[in-house]
Design a protein around this motif. Structure first.
Motif, PDB file in Angstrom:
ATOM      1  N   VAL A  13      -9.333 -17.474  15.898  1.00 16.16           N
ATOM      2  CA  VAL A  13     -10.681 -18.151  16.836  1.00 16.16           C
ATOM      3  C   VAL A  13     -11.553 -18.178  15.459  1.00 16.16           C
ATOM      4  N   TYR A  14     -12.577 -17.566  15.247  1.00 13.45           N
ATOM      5  CA  TYR A  14     -13.398 -17.973  14.192  1.00 13.45           C
ATOM      6  C   TYR A  14     -14.083 -16.448  13.967  1.00 13.45           C
ATOM      7  N   GLU A  15     -15.101 -15.907  12.637  1.00 13.09           N
ATOM      8  CA  GLU A  15     -15.452 -14.467  12.596  1.00 13.09           C
ATOM      9  C   GLU A  15     -16.327 -14.776  11.774  1.00 13.09           C
ATOM     10  N   LEU A  16     -17.828 -14.578  11.595  1.00 12.19           N
ATOM     11  CA  LEU A  16     -18.805 -14.820  10.920  1.00 12.19           C
ATOM     12  C   LEU A  16     -19.613 -13.950  10.813  1.00 12.19           C
ATOM     13  N   GLY A  17     -20.366 -14.613   9.613  1.00 11.20           N
ATOM     14  CA  GLY A  17     -21.664 -13.151   9.431  1.00 11.20           C
ATOM     15  C   GLY A  17     -21.227 -11.805   9.396  1.00 11.20           C
TER      16      GLY A  17
END
Length: 89
Positions: A13-17
């Protein structure tokens, strides 16, 4: 050099910050994984030592995450506070 963290932290999916405690044992990050309250929630991972593997990501729960987006986690230098952005509208 910056490099992605290994699964189970990084997902399709995505992981940020991501932000980490000063001791490097706990990290908090924003993700859009299925099961989040909004489209973006904060989750955390922990490890016993710098050389230990990370735990599976855990959602910070309803006391932090809402049906809105929680992003931009920032852990205080002493590790006692978490500041983040909540987009409620």
């Amino acid at each position: 050099m910056v490099k992605p963290l290994d699964p189970p932290i990084n997902s399709p999916v995505y992981e940020l910050g991501c932000d980490m405690t000063a001791d490097g044992l706990t990290a908090v990050f924003m993700t859009g994984r299925p099961g989040t309250g909004g489209s973006k929630d904060l989750q955390w991972v922990r490890r016993e030592s710098i050389s230990s593997p990370w735990s599976s990501p855990m959602n910070l729960g309803a006391s932090v995450n809402t049906d809105h987006d929680e992003t931009d986690p920032d852990v205080s230098a002493d590790g006692t506070y978490l500041v983040f952005t909540c987009n409620d509208g």
